[in-house]
Design a protein around this motif. Structure first.
Motif, short mmCIF file in Angstrom:
data_model
loop_
_atom_site.label_atom_id
_atom_site.label_comp_id
_atom_site.label_asym_id
_atom_site.label_seq_id
_atom_site.Cartn_x
_atom_site.Cartn_y
_atom_site.Cartn_z
N TYR A 1 -33.30 -45.65 26.18
CA TYR A 1 -32.49 -46.83 26.85
C TYR A 1 -33.64 -47.97 25.75
O TYR A 1 -33.19 -49.02 26.90
CB TYR A 1 -32.84 -46.18 28.44
CG TYR A 1 -32.90 -47.37 29.01
CD1 TYR A 1 -31.83 -47.70 29.54
CD2 TYR A 1 -33.70 -47.88 29.83
CE1 TYR A 1 -31.45 -48.33 30.39
CE2 TYR A 1 -33.92 -49.06 30.50
CZ TYR A 1 -32.61 -49.24 30.94
OH TYR A 1 -32.40 -50.06 31.62
N GLY A 2 -34.92 -47.14 25.80
CA GLY A 2 -35.61 -48.54 25.54
C GLY A 2 -34.78 -49.57 24.46
O GLY A 2 -34.97 -50.97 24.75
N VAL A 3 -34.25 -49.05 23.29
CA VAL A 3 -34.22 -49.12 22.42
C VAL A 3 -32.29 -50.42 22.46
O VAL A 3 -32.34 -51.21 22.21
CB VAL A 3 -33.58 -47.80 21.58
CG1 VAL A 3 -32.52 -49.33 20.25
CG2 VAL A 3 -34.78 -47.25 20.35
N THR A 4 -32.17 -49.68 23.66
CA THR A 4 -30.85 -50.22 24.50
C THR A 4 -30.77 -51.43 25.11
O THR A 4 -30.29 -52.21 24.37
CB THR A 4 -30.24 -49.12 25.12
OG1 THR A 4 -29.52 -47.91 24.67
CG2 THR A 4 -28.36 -49.21 25.99
N ASN A 5 -31.84 -51.61 25.94
CA ASN A 5 -32.09 -52.61 26.93
C ASN A 5 -33.24 -53.78 26.57
O ASN A 5 -33.09 -54.95 26.56
CB ASN A 5 -32.98 -52.55 28.22
CG ASN A 5 -32.76 -53.22 28.92
OD1 ASN A 5 -31.72 -53.28 29.90
ND2 ASN A 5 -34.21 -53.32 29.71
N THR A 6 -33.52 -53.19 25.02
CA THR A 6 -33.71 -53.74 24.37
C THR A 6 -32.47 -55.04 23.46
O THR A 6 -33.15 -56.28 23.23
CB THR A 6 -35.01 -53.98 23.00
OG1 THR A 6 -36.50 -53.24 23.49
CG2 THR A 6 -35.74 -54.80 22.13
N ILE A 7 -32.08 -54.37 22.27
CA ILE A 7 -30.72 -55.03 21.92
C ILE A 7 -30.14 -55.80 23.04
O ILE A 7 -30.01 -56.93 23.09
CB ILE A 7 -29.94 -54.28 21.25
CG1 ILE A 7 -30.95 -53.09 20.37
CG2 ILE A 7 -28.67 -54.44 21.06
CD1 ILE A 7 -30.56 -52.17 19.78
N ALA A 8 -30.07 -54.79 24.12
CA ALA A 8 -29.22 -56.23 25.47
C ALA A 8 -29.93 -57.38 25.71
O ALA A 8 -29.39 -58.49 25.77
CB ALA A 8 -28.45 -55.10 26.29
N PHE A 9 -31.12 -57.04 25.98
CA PHE A 9 -31.67 -58.39 26.48
C PHE A 9 -31.74 -59.38 25.48
O PHE A 9 -31.63 -60.22 26.25
CB PHE A 9 -33.32 -58.20 26.97
CG PHE A 9 -33.73 -58.91 27.99
CD1 PHE A 9 -34.28 -59.89 28.02
CD2 PHE A 9 -34.06 -58.53 29.29
CE1 PHE A 9 -34.88 -60.29 28.37
CE2 PHE A 9 -34.21 -59.31 29.96
CZ PHE A 9 -35.09 -60.49 29.29
N GLY A 10 -32.14 -59.22 24.07
CA GLY A 10 -31.76 -59.76 23.37
C GLY A 10 -30.68 -60.41 23.31
O GLY A 10 -30.63 -62.23 22.97
N VAL A 11 -29.91 -60.27 23.50
CA VAL A 11 -28.97 -60.90 23.26
C VAL A 11 -28.46 -61.68 24.67
O VAL A 11 -27.59 -63.21 24.34
CB VAL A 11 -27.43 -59.92 23.25
CG1 VAL A 11 -26.06 -60.37 23.19
CG2 VAL A 11 -27.50 -58.91 22.02
N GLY A 12 -28.47 -61.21 25.64
CA GLY A 12 -28.16 -62.07 27.12
C GLY A 12 -29.13 -63.15 26.91
O GLY A 12 -28.91 -63.70 27.40
N MET A 13 -30.76 -63.56 25.94
CA MET A 13 -31.36 -64.16 26.10
C MET A 13 -30.03 -65.75 25.28
O MET A 13 -30.81 -66.83 25.43
CB MET A 13 -32.79 -64.64 25.64
CG MET A 13 -33.48 -63.59 26.20
SD MET A 13 -35.18 -62.78 25.57
CE MET A 13 -35.31 -64.81 25.93
N CYS A 14 -29.45 -65.21 24.57
CA CYS A 14 -28.69 -66.15 24.02
C CYS A 14 -27.78 -66.86 24.63
O CYS A 14 -26.80 -67.82 24.61
CB CYS A 14 -27.93 -65.85 22.73
SG CYS A 14 -29.13 -64.87 22.05
N VAL A 15 -27.41 -66.27 26.07
CA VAL A 15 -26.14 -67.44 27.19
C VAL A 15 -26.60 -67.97 27.71
O VAL A 15 -25.55 -68.86 27.41
CB VAL A 15 -25.93 -65.48 28.08
CG1 VAL A 15 -25.15 -66.46 29.46
CG2 VAL A 15 -25.71 -64.41 28.01
#
Length: 522
Positions: free
Chosen positions: A431-445
């Motif tokens: 879950y840490g891996v998943t959230n890190t990847i998704a959050f990194g993309v979300g910061m680009c919004v």
């Protein structure tokens, strides 16, 4: 007294008490996270640039307000903008400017933005370590320790504010580092405490308690600021967190085996439902297997799409209402809280429905994960596109917005519960891996939206909604094609011994039989 206490423990299962304690912790977690977002209005004074004639600048008219048919709204909008600008301090806090001067600091818009974003600069770096720490040392220590440190830092916020804004930025980064461990740690707790068929409901109630925290924190912080000033917001939230930490360390245990007050029937039911796939402390992490696992990447992609859309829904749609429709959703307390409320209710409704379908044997686990992932990704995509094409009808647009967040709440019954299917032993790490990847993309919004909407026109926002819908749909398609509910071979230490789906479903059948035998006892 002893007999009464005994009957209470028999009446309330340990995992139900755990659900309420965890939900309360998540609410407090978000209180510590967003208190600054509310208090900064009273903390900071931002200089206002004047135009060449020396008068105060007025924001451009909203896109829909440029329509001649809405000329009467133009005038109202201009008058409102001028009034808000000229009464800057009073209109935002409800206090006379001279009474606030001693507690306010002067910062530029850029400095203010850095302070508000500082939390996330730290948050993104501790998701993976947080999951691994909880797998080794337990959720009790990781979640409780995170909240304890966050409480101390929160209590120091007023002092940091008056020292220098850079000190406040550093403090918020540290709070972000502390809180980044929490959700991965909760995934570990779910893997060790909650029977698989009950996980959608448990996760919906506990994980989505952040929505309740947001609904309560915003108005309460505003009342505190009006009554006694902004520093009290941090003293109050830090103190509430301390109380929760004491209760958590006193009452929480990392597994049913360690709990001294759990009934024998409930302990047996949980352990039989979990089976032999969960070990207490896995000794090594199979990083290569994790990072190359296709079913896990299906979850990663689904979370990327959801985070992209969630970030837009939570942070930019109010801007759309203001810049395009000329309607500020923040000006109405009910409308500000409604999207969070519908997400919480939608998530719990999906959780109860998922539990019902699974426990009755109507659908398989994999089918359940795909159905609710579809609800959480496809339906919000449709809602966003619809918002872009309702034109200048702000009533319909604002009504549709909470519908999208309600659908998005289905993630807890969909892909978010899928980590435990793949690897209960490493649920926190993955879950840490998943959230890190998704959050990194979300910061680009914010960057994407800024580039695509230079003029804040309706057509430009329609393009943004289409791009977001494409993200939703492409990540959903990847998930439904490659998702799995099989326990992966690397779940066991040293690899090997993985189960196929038939065995997994048989385990759930045994869990159903055990549930029917013990539901009257537990």
């Amino acid at each position: 007294m002893g007999a009464s206490s005994y009957h209470i423990h028999k009446a309330v299962p340990a995992r139900v008490s755990l659900a309420f304690m965890t939900a309360a912790g998540v609410m407090v977690l978000y209180m510590l996270r967003i208190n600054l977002s509310v208090a900064i209005v009273a903390m900071v004074e931002t200089p206002i640039a004047n135009n060449e004639e020396g008068s105060i600048s007025v924001q451009p008219k909203a896109s829909c307000l440029r329509n001649e048919k809405l000329s009467w709204m133009n005038q109202t909008h201009e008058e409102q903008a001028t009034t808000e600008t000229t009464t800057n301090a009073e209109s935002r806090t409800g206090l006379p400017a001279d009474e606030q001067a001693s507690d306010r600091i002067v910062l530029s818009g850029t400095q203010k933005g850095l302070i508000l974003g500082a939390f996330f600069y730290g948050y993104i770096f501790t998701n993976i370590p947080g999951g691994r720490l909880a797998e080794v040392y337990g959720t009790k220590r990781v979640f409780g320790g995170s909240m304890l440190l966050s409480s101390l830092l929160t209590l120091g916020t007023p002092l940091a504010t008056h020292l220098h804004y850079s000190v406040l930025i550093l403090l918020r980064i540290m709070i972000g580092l502390c809180q980044g461990v929490v959700y991965p740690a909760l995934h570990v707790m779910v893997a060790r405490w909650i029977p698989p068929l009950e996980r959608p409901r448990f996760m919906s109630f506990t994980y989505m308690a952040n929505c309740v925290g947001l609904i309560l924190t915003m108005p309460v912080c505003g009342l505190i600021i009006d009554a006694v000033g902004w520093p009290t917001v941090f003293y109050a939230s830090g103190s509430v967190s301390f109380v929760w930490v004491v209760l958590w360390f006193t009452l929480m245990y990392d597994s049913p085996e360690q709990h001294p007050r759990i009934s024998t029937e409930e302990r047996r039911y949980i352990l039989e439902a979990l089976g032999k796939d969960v070990t207490v402390k896995p000794k090594r992490t199979p990083w290569r297997d994790i990072m190359t696992n296709l079913p896990l990447w299906a979850i990663n992609m689904a979370h990327v799409g959801a985070m992209f859309g969630f970030t837009l829904l939570m942070t930019h749609l109010p801007s759309y209402m203001s810049s395009v429709l000329g309607f500020s959703i923040k000006s109405n307390g009910l409308l500000s809280a409604l999207p969070f409320l519908t997400q919480f209710l939608g998530s719990n409704a999906c959780g109860m429905l998922g539990d019902f379908l699974l426990t009755r044997g109507y659908i398989t686990v994999l089918t359940s994960r795909k159905i609710f992932t579809t609800v959480s990704l496809v339906f919000p995509a449709v809602v966003l596109v619809a918002v872009g094409y309702v034109g200048c009808n702000s009533t319909i647009a604002v009504s549709i917005f909470p519908v999208g967040t309600a659908f998005a709440g289905a993630i807890c019954s969909g892909y978010l519960a899928n980590h435990h299917d793949l690897s209960p032993n490493f649920a926190g790490t993955i879950y840490g891996v998943t959230n890190t990847i998704a959050f990194g993309v979300g910061m680009c919004v914010p960057v994407v939206v800024g580039v695509m909407t230079p003029e804040q026109s309706l057509g430009q926002w329609q393009a943004v909604f289409w791009v977001t819908a494409a993200m939703y749909l492409s990540t959903w398609l990847f998930y439904v094609v490659f998702a799995s509910s099989d326990i992966q071979p690397w779940n066991s230490e040293g690899g090997g011994g993985g189960k196929g789906e038939n065995v997994v479903e048989n385990n759930h059948g045994e869990e159903l039989e055990s549930l029917n035998k013990t539901k009257d006892e537990v």
